[in-house]
Every structure is written in structure tokens, then in C-alpha cells.
Design a protein around this motif. Structure first.
Motif, PDB file in Angstrom:
ATOM      1  N   MET A   1       0.968  -1.286   0.117  1.00 49.94           N
ATOM      2  CA  MET A   1       0.032  -0.075  -0.052  1.00 49.94           C
ATOM      3  C   MET A   1       0.879   1.299   0.048  1.00 49.94           C
ATOM      4  SD  MET A   1      -3.060   1.029  -0.248  1.00 49.94           S
ATOM      5  CE  MET A   1      -4.033   2.521   0.121  1.00 49.94           C
ATOM      6  N   THR A   2       1.816   1.195   0.668  1.00 50.97           N
ATOM      7  CA  THR A   2       2.746   2.294   0.952  1.00 50.97           C
ATOM      8  C   THR A   2       3.444   2.628  -0.798  1.00 50.97           C
ATOM      9  OG1 THR A   2       3.149   2.092   3.164  1.00 50.97           O
ATOM     10  CG2 THR A   2       4.792   3.403   1.921  1.00 50.97           C
ATOM     11  N   THR A   3       3.908   1.517  -0.923  1.00 47.77           N
ATOM     12  CA  THR A   3       4.537   1.740  -2.467  1.00 47.77           C
ATOM     13  C   THR A   3       3.755   2.242  -3.617  1.00 47.77           C
ATOM     14  OG1 THR A   3       5.695  -0.322  -1.909  1.00 47.77           O
ATOM     15  CG2 THR A   3       5.941   0.398  -4.111  1.00 47.77           C
ATOM     16  N   LEU A   4       2.048   1.747  -3.439  1.00 47.56           N
ATOM     17  CA  LEU A   4       1.249   2.359  -4.367  1.00 47.56           C
ATOM     18  C   LEU A   4       1.142   3.880  -4.022  1.00 47.56           C
ATOM     19  CD1 LEU A   4      -0.855   2.116  -6.466  1.00 47.56           C
ATOM     20  CD2 LEU A   4      -2.466   1.453  -4.827  1.00 47.56           C
ATOM     21  N   LEU A   5       1.214   4.256  -2.880  1.00 45.29           N
ATOM     22  CA  LEU A   5       0.832   5.718  -2.587  1.00 45.29           C
ATOM     23  C   LEU A   5       2.218   6.455  -2.818  1.00 45.29           C
ATOM     24  CD1 LEU A   5      -0.829   5.392   1.100  1.00 45.29           C
ATOM     25  CD2 LEU A   5      -1.895   6.203  -1.204  1.00 45.29           C
ATOM     26  N   GLN A   6       3.228   5.916  -2.622  1.00 44.93           N
ATOM     27  CA  GLN A   6       4.588   6.567  -3.363  1.00 44.93           C
ATOM     28  C   GLN A   6       4.461   6.920  -4.635  1.00 44.93           C
ATOM     29  OE1 GLN A   6       7.714   4.299  -1.670  1.00 44.93           O
ATOM     30  NE2 GLN A   6       7.651   5.282   0.378  1.00 44.93           N
ATOM     31  N   ARG A   7       4.215   5.876  -5.434  1.00 48.12           N
ATOM     32  CA  ARG A   7       4.148   6.065  -6.953  1.00 48.12           C
ATOM     33  C   ARG A   7       3.182   7.091  -7.261  1.00 48.12           C
ATOM     34  NH1 ARG A   7       3.926  -0.376  -9.084  1.00 48.12           N
ATOM     35  NH2 ARG A   7       6.192  -0.990  -8.179  1.00 48.12           N
ATOM     36  N   ILE A   8       1.934   7.144  -6.512  1.00 47.30           N
ATOM     37  CA  ILE A   8       1.079   8.286  -6.968  1.00 47.30           C
ATOM     38  C   ILE A   8       1.406   9.554  -6.596  1.00 47.30           C
ATOM     39  CG2 ILE A   8      -1.452   9.034  -6.330  1.00 47.30           C
ATOM     40  CD1 ILE A   8      -2.466   6.234  -5.868  1.00 47.30           C
ATOM     41  N   ALA A   9       2.015   9.574  -5.408  1.00 46.13           N
ATOM     42  CA  ALA A   9       2.471  11.042  -4.882  1.00 46.13           C
ATOM     43  C   ALA A   9       3.566  11.689  -5.874  1.00 46.13           C
ATOM     44  CB  ALA A   9       3.073  11.138  -3.596  1.00 46.13           C
TER      45      ALA A   9
ATOM     46  N   SER B   1       4.065  10.718  -9.156  1.00 42.45           N
ATOM     47  CA  SER B   1       3.683  10.640 -10.458  1.00 42.45           C
ATOM     48  C   SER B   1       3.610  11.972 -11.066  1.00 42.45           C
ATOM     49  CB  SER B   1       2.234  10.028 -10.526  1.00 42.45           C
ATOM     50  OG  SER B   1       1.764  10.004 -11.690  1.00 42.45           O
ATOM     51  N   PRO B   2       4.013  12.296 -12.188  1.00 41.88           N
ATOM     52  CA  PRO B   2       3.804  13.661 -12.780  1.00 41.88           C
ATOM     53  C   PRO B   2       2.325  13.798 -13.334  1.00 41.88           C
ATOM     54  CG  PRO B   2       5.731  12.201 -13.931  1.00 41.88           C
ATOM     55  CD  PRO B   2       4.918  11.463 -12.830  1.00 41.88           C
ATOM     56  N   SER B   3       1.669  12.916 -13.497  1.00 44.79           N
ATOM     57  CA  SER B   3       0.071  12.998 -13.863  1.00 44.79           C
ATOM     58  C   SER B   3      -0.457  13.538 -12.609  1.00 44.79           C
ATOM     59  CB  SER B   3      -0.485  11.691 -14.352  1.00 44.79           C
ATOM     60  OG  SER B   3       0.344  11.307 -15.361  1.00 44.79           O
ATOM     61  N   PHE B   4      -0.284  12.849 -11.434  1.00 45.25           N
ATOM     62  CA  PHE B   4      -0.854  13.550 -10.290  1.00 45.25           C
ATOM     63  C   PHE B   4      -0.362  15.014  -9.899  1.00 45.25           C
ATOM     64  CE2 PHE B   4      -0.690  13.983  -5.544  1.00 45.25           C
ATOM     65  CZ  PHE B   4      -1.920  13.701  -5.317  1.00 45.25           C
ATOM     66  N   ARG B   5       0.888  15.266 -10.159  1.00 40.27           N
ATOM     67  CA  ARG B   5       1.185  16.552  -9.772  1.00 40.27           C
ATOM     68  C   ARG B   5       0.352  17.472 -10.737  1.00 40.27           C
ATOM     69  NH1 ARG B   5       7.573  17.665  -9.615  1.00 40.27           N
ATOM     70  NH2 ARG B   5       7.019  16.136  -7.708  1.00 40.27           N
ATOM     71  N   SER B   6       0.373  17.032 -12.082  1.00 40.66           N
ATOM     72  CA  SER B   6      -0.413  18.090 -13.011  1.00 40.66           C
ATOM     73  C   SER B   6      -1.683  18.178 -12.667  1.00 40.66           C
ATOM     74  CB  SER B   6      -0.232  17.434 -14.356  1.00 40.66           C
ATOM     75  OG  SER B   6       1.319  17.232 -15.044  1.00 40.66           O
ATOM     76  N   PHE B   7      -2.429  17.090 -12.260  1.00 41.68           N
ATOM     77  CA  PHE B   7      -3.849  17.230 -11.960  1.00 41.68           C
ATOM     78  C   PHE B   7      -3.943  18.237 -10.766  1.00 41.68           C
ATOM     79  CE2 PHE B   7      -7.160  15.485  -8.815  1.00 41.68           C
ATOM     80  CZ  PHE B   7      -8.167  15.889  -9.859  1.00 41.68           C
ATOM     81  N   ILE B   8      -2.955  18.312  -9.580  1.00 36.70           N
ATOM     82  CA  ILE B   8      -3.092  19.047  -8.537  1.00 36.70           C
ATOM     83  C   ILE B   8      -3.019  20.550  -9.051  1.00 36.70           C
ATOM     84  CG2 ILE B   8      -2.043  19.713  -6.322  1.00 36.70           C
ATOM     85  CD1 ILE B   8      -3.819  17.128  -6.169  1.00 36.70           C
ATOM     86  N   ILE B   9      -2.029  20.696  -9.982  1.00 35.88           N
ATOM     87  CA  ILE B   9      -1.761  22.223 -10.491  1.00 35.88           C
ATOM     88  C   ILE B   9      -3.145  22.406 -11.075  1.00 35.88           C
ATOM     89  CG2 ILE B   9      -0.499  23.598 -12.154  1.00 35.88           C
ATOM     90  CD1 ILE B   9       1.949  21.725 -11.763  1.00 35.88           C
TER      91      ILE B   9
ATOM     92  N   GLU C   1      -5.101  14.551  -1.389  1.00 38.73           N
ATOM     93  CA  GLU C   1      -3.834  14.792  -1.620  1.00 38.73           C
ATOM     94  C   GLU C   1      -2.837  14.741  -0.484  1.00 38.73           C
ATOM     95  OE1 GLU C   1      -0.873  18.277  -3.459  1.00 38.73           O
ATOM     96  OE2 GLU C   1      -2.673  18.715  -2.405  1.00 38.73           O
ATOM     97  N   ILE C   2      -3.406  15.407   0.603  1.00 38.36           N
ATOM     98  CA  ILE C   2      -2.597  15.209   1.787  1.00 38.36           C
ATOM     99  C   ILE C   2      -2.704  13.776   2.546  1.00 38.36           C
ATOM    100  CG2 ILE C   2      -2.610  15.920   4.580  1.00 38.36           C
ATOM    101  CD1 ILE C   2      -4.103  18.458   3.650  1.00 38.36           C
ATOM    102  N   VAL C   3      -3.847  12.916   2.093  1.00 37.94           N
ATOM    103  CA  VAL C   3      -3.755  11.654   2.843  1.00 37.94           C
ATOM    104  C   VAL C   3      -3.003  10.769   2.068  1.00 37.94           C
ATOM    105  CG1 VAL C   3      -5.165   9.563   2.908  1.00 37.94           C
ATOM    106  CG2 VAL C   3      -6.339  11.699   3.601  1.00 37.94           C
ATOM    107  N   VAL C   4      -2.917  11.045   0.547  1.00 36.93           N
ATOM    108  CA  VAL C   4      -1.709  10.275  -0.261  1.00 36.93           C
ATOM    109  C   VAL C   4      -0.442  10.592   0.091  1.00 36.93           C
ATOM    110  CG1 VAL C   4      -0.908  10.006  -2.540  1.00 36.93           C
ATOM    111  CG2 VAL C   4      -3.470  10.104  -2.235  1.00 36.93           C
TER     112      VAL C   4
END
Length: 310
Positions: free
Chosen positions: A1-9, A11-19, A59-62
Motif C-alpha cells: 500500500m505504501t509503495t502504491l501511494l509513493q508512486r501516486i505522490a 507521479s507527474p500526472s498526479f502533480r499536473s492534476f493538482i496544479i 492529496e494530503i492523505v496520499v
């Protein structure tokens, strides 16, 4: 689970989505400044605001979950603390009279672009680094303001009481001059006297007209040369120097991360190679044991000694 959250955090796609969500939140706050839009689409705007808040909470939870068994490491980054406070401010129990404060707290979401955009973060870091040096430049500028403020009050208080009547007014006027905003009008008032320039609409305030052409030219020209041309350019020089240092530090940190990642990859490759060698040695040892077992002669038990008959 931690590895999955690290990949999401990470991820460039996740950062672009937050922007994109941050930009949308800024536009949403701007739309809420229109009373007509709030009256017509108040429920929709409120729902969109709750959606944005939910995304920021996720985002904070991730990011906290990506820290694994050490979630407190999330708060070691000052920018993460800022993000957390911006989100937490939206949950403060405020009455209707503090709704403006709540809207301003939501407006702070736009400042999160400084965190998610590395170039803006570099600029902010440069500004923070330049604060100690800028303090000395500010002190020098303050001394210059004080000297010229006192001199301007002594010289021009009678002729121009609106701008130089007190020390506080003189300092405010000098701030106007250092920004080069309408300083020529102030100069001409002191050169020709308030009875001939500057006080046509308020002649009652011109009680002691006094023309000082030479003194006025020397006063204003030297102040502009020292304050605007020299000291204010020192601010620019300090900021540029801090920006260069911040850029170099960012490059060093990026290089260090690349080296650490390369070292980690090298260690992983060495471990995999050692595991392969160990596996090959185990297979070879098993084959050798098999050969030894086939070549060994069969073992026979010795016959017991026979007793002679008497």
C-alpha cells in the motif's frame, strides 16, 4: 500500500492534476467575487468548492500515507505544512461575520502554485535567502530617508506644508519621490514657491511662499541618484545573487538525488548479481553432491568372527 501511494505522490500526472485543481480553485474564488454569479449559481459554486477541498484532503492523505510508518516526515517540509494549514483553515468554525476571512483563506490556495511549480519555488527560495542581506540595504535606505526627511522638513515645511509639514509627511513624500511618481511637481513647487506653482487650488495653505531653486534641485536630484539609482539597485543585485545561489543549490540537490538514485540502482544490481551467483553455486554444489553419491562404493558390514569348536 505504501509503495502504491509513493508512486501516486511522485507521479507527474498526479502533480499536473493538482496544479489544474489549484488553478481551478483560484478561478472559483474569483467568480465568487461577483454577487450576481453567487446569487444565480450559489449552490453549484458551493458544491465545487467542497469538491476542491475534498481533492486537497485526498492529496494530503496520499502524501502522508506515502511516508509509510513515519507519517510525521510529511511535516518536515515547510511547503507541506503550508498546504496543511491552508486546508485546515477551511474547517475553522467561523460565524457569518468572519466569512471574509474564510474567503481569504480559500484564496491562499492559489499560493500553492509556488509549491507545485519548481521554478516559482526557486524564486521564493531566492527571496527568502536574500532577506538577511536586504535587511542591511533597507537599513541604509532608512538612514537616507531619515536624513533627507529631516532636511526636507527644515527646508520646505513653510513653503510646502502639505508634503513637508511634518517629518512623517516628509518621509511619505520621499517614498513617493524614490518611486519617481510625480516628483517633478514637488521639485517645481520648491523651485518657484507655493504661490506660483502647486497650490492654485488651495491658496489658503500657502502661507509662507519661498522659492529655493538651487536648494530644491540639489535636494531632489541627489536623493533620486542615491535612493533610486543606487540603493534600490542594490536590492536587485542582492536578489539576483540570492537567485544564483538558490539555482546552484537546486542543481546540487538534484545531482545528489541523481547520484543517490544511481547508487541505489547499483546496489540493487549488485544484490541481484550476487543472488544469481549464489544460486548458480548452489546448483553446482548440488550437482557435485549427486556425482559423489553415484561414484562411492557400496559399504558392506563386516562379518562377525566365528568361534572355533573345542
Amino acid at each position: 500500500m505504501t509503495t502504491l501511494l509513493q508512486r501516486i505522490a511522485q507521479s507527474p500526472s498526479f502533480r499536473s492534476f493538482i496544479i489544474g485543481v489549484i488553478v481551478f480553485a483560484g478561478v472559483l474564488v474569483g467568480v465568487e467575487t461577483s454577487p450576481a454569479m453567487v446569487q444565480q449559481h450559489g449552490s453549484l459554486l458551493k458544491a465545487l468548492d467542497h469538491l476542491v477541498l475534498g481533492i486537497f484532503i485526498a492529496e494530503i492523505v496520499v502524501k502522508v500515507g506515502a511516508e509509510g510508518r513515519q507519517p510525521w516526515r510529511y511535516f518536515k517540509d515547510p511547503w507541506n505544512v503550508f498546504d496543511f494549514l491552508v486546508v485546515a483553515a477551511c474547517f475553522l468554525p467561523m460565524s457569518a461575520q468572519y466569512v471574509t476571512v474564510l474567503r481569504l483563506a480559500r484564496l491562499l490556495r492559489v499560493l500553492r502554485l509556488v509549491h507545485v511549480l519548481p521554478k516559482l519555488q526557486l524564486l521564493v527560495s531566492a527571496l527568502l535567502k536574500s532577506i538577511p542581506s536586504m535587511a542591511y540595504v533597507t537599513m541604509l535606505l532608512g538612514l537616507l530617508f531619515y536624513v533627507y526627511g529631516v532636511a526636507g522638513t527644515f527646508l520646505f515645511a513653510g513653503n510646502d506644508p502639505v508634503h513637508f509639514g511634518t517629518l512623517a509627511l516628509s518621509l511619505l513624500t520621499l517614498f513617493r519621490v524614490v518611486t519617481l511618481e510625480g516628483w517633478t511637481e514637488l521639485l517645481y513647487t520648491q523651485m518657484y514657491g507655493c504661490d506660483r506653482f502647486g497650490y492654485a487650488d488651495t491658496p489658503a495653505l500657502c502661507t509662507q511662499p519661498s522659492a529655493m531653486p538651487v536648494v530644491a534641485v540639489v535636494f531632489f536630484c541627489t536623493f533620486i541618484l542615491l535612493g533610486t539609482m543606487i540603493i534600490l539597485n542594490l536590492f536587485i543585485g542582492v536578489i539576483m545573487n540570492a537567485l544564483q545561489e538558490a539555482h546552484e543549490e537546486a542543481q546540487e540537490q538534484e545531482q545528489a538525488r541523481a547520484e543517490a538514485a544511481g547508487t541505489a540502482r547499483t546496489l540493487d544490481e549488485d544484490i541481484v548479481a550476487l543472488e544469481q551467483q549464489l544460486s548458480a553455486m548452489q546448483e553446482q554444489l548440488a550437482r557435485l553432491r549427486g556425482k559423489v553419491g553415484r561414484q562411492a562404493p557400496p559399504t558392506t558390514e563386516p562379518e562377525p568372527p566365528r568361534l572355533r569348536s573345542a
